[in-house]
Design a protein around this motif. Structure first.
Motif, PDB file in Angstrom:
ATOM      1  N   THR A   1       0.833  -1.209   0.000  1.00 21.33           N
ATOM      2  CA  THR A   1       0.000   0.000   0.000  1.00 21.33           C
ATOM      3  C   THR A   1       0.871   1.264   0.000  1.00 21.33           C
ATOM      4  O   THR A   1       2.014   1.251   0.473  1.00 21.33           O
ATOM      5  N   GLU A   2       0.283   2.342  -0.499  1.00 24.05           N
ATOM      6  CA  GLU A   2       0.975   3.643  -0.445  1.00 24.05           C
ATOM      7  C   GLU A   2       1.160   4.071   1.006  1.00 24.05           C
ATOM      8  O   GLU A   2       2.162   4.705   1.353  1.00 24.05           O
ATOM      9  N   ASP A   3       0.185   3.722   1.841  1.00 22.82           N
ATOM     10  CA  ASP A   3       0.286   4.113   3.254  1.00 22.82           C
ATOM     11  C   ASP A   3       1.476   3.458   3.944  1.00 22.82           C
ATOM     12  O   ASP A   3       2.062   4.025   4.866  1.00 22.82           O
TER      13      ASP A   3
ATOM     14  N   THR B   1       4.436   2.874   2.566  1.00 30.02           N
ATOM     15  CA  THR B   1       5.611   3.680   2.220  1.00 30.02           C
ATOM     16  C   THR B   1       5.614   4.966   3.046  1.00 30.02           C
ATOM     17  O   THR B   1       6.629   5.354   3.625  1.00 30.02           O
ATOM     18  N   GLU B   2       4.427   5.591   3.112  1.00 24.84           N
ATOM     19  CA  GLU B   2       4.294   6.820   3.893  1.00 24.84           C
ATOM     20  C   GLU B   2       4.592   6.561   5.380  1.00 24.84           C
ATOM     21  O   GLU B   2       5.344   7.305   6.018  1.00 24.84           O
TER      22      GLU B   2
END
Ligand code: CAA
Length: 261
Positions: free
Chosen positions: A240-242, A244-245
């Motif tokens: 998920t992008e989250d 990485t964030e």
């Protein structure tokens, strides 16, 4: 928001607060309550602005004193079976709610009330809370999870004791037994439950949903399969992008900003 007869629903930021609102009947759970809760939870589930829900009882006497005995007293037995009475609690409410929610138990949580609290992801109890499965005194037995979820929560000895004697358990015993996660003073219950819900609602939403799903899988499968599923779920979250964030934010010593994807 929809308007209901037996419950109140308010959005407080990212938290949906649902209040069982039949105080004169100690919030007894009838078919209208079930239908309205199913609707309210479906709206909560569908609303991307909402991350966690809190369910509480109105008044300070009860979370819910059980399934509505007055609705059941004259109902023919065959109808309970043909309607699959109580099925909706699990099939429509529990199984359709993938987002986390907390039961805040103020006062009596008896019979269906205890069973409804156990449908939540966890229970925060006031120091005045009382839990019990008194159905045996009505010549019946729990029908919404009292023999199954309670046994998984507190083990055979205590579950047998509760179901066979119909006695109440106070908040301290409930916490000792693992039925509730925390006890708070009665006048702080709503505030503390909302605080916990706000904390959860501020988490990355996919991770919140998956953590819930993974803990629930522990009750459904073998250890080996559960551990395999846990790794797969972990691996899915890493895509998920989250993620990485979240990891970048940790390294950069700042709070993460979540997208829910
Ligand atoms: N269904 C319908 N009405 C209920 C109710 C219930 N489960 N529990 C309480 N009420 C009603 C009472 O009938 C009373 O209404 P009236 O004023 O119209 O008579 C009102 O709520 C207040 O209750 P009490 O006067 O009894 O209050 P109390 O302080 O004296 O006692 C209590 C409180 C110990 C919780 C008592 O109300 C009680 O024992 N309630 C029933 C508990 C019970 O047996 N629950 C299991 C139900 S069966 C079930 O839940 C099956 C399942 O597995 C799903």
């Amino acid at each position: 928001q929809a308007s209901y007869e037996t419950i109140l629903v308010e959005q407080k930021g990212a938290v949906t607060l649902i209040t069982l609102n039949r105080p004169k009947a100690l919030n007894a759970l009838n078919s209208t309550v079930l239908a309205e809760l199913i609707d309210a939870f479906a709206r909560f589930e569908a609303d991307k602005s909402q991350g966690c829900a809190v369910l509480i009882g109105s008044g300070d006497k009860a979370f819910a004193a059980g399934a509505d005995i007055k609705e059941m007293v004259e109902k023919p037995g065959a109808d309970f079976y043909s309607e699959d009475f109580f099925a909706g609690w699990t099939t429509q409410l529990v199984k359709s709610t993938r987002k986390p929610w907390i039961a805040a138990v103020n006062g009596f949580a008896l019979g269906g009330g205890c069973e409804l609290a156990m449908m939540a992801d966890f229970i925060i109890a006031s120091d005045t809370a009382k839990f019990g499965q008194p159905e045996i005194k009505l010549a019946v037995a729990p029908g919404m999870g009292g023999t199954q979820r309670l046994t998984r929560a507190i083990g055979k000895a205590k579950a047998m004791d509760m179901c066979l004697t119909g006695r109440n358990m106070d908040a301290a015993e409930a916490e000792r037994s693992g039925l509730v996660s925390r006890i708070v003073p009665a006048d702080k219950l709503l505030e503390e439950a909302m605080k916990a819900a706000e904390q959860i609602a501020a988490m990355p939403p996919l991770a919140a949903m998956m953590n819930k799903e993974m803990v629930n899988i522990a009750f459904e499968t073998t250890l080996d399969t559960g551990l395999l599923m846990e790794r797969r779920m972990f691996q899915i979250l890493t895509a998920t992008e989250d993620k990485t964030e979240g990891m970048t934010a940790f390294v950069e010593k700042r709070p993460g900003v979540w997208k829910g994807r």
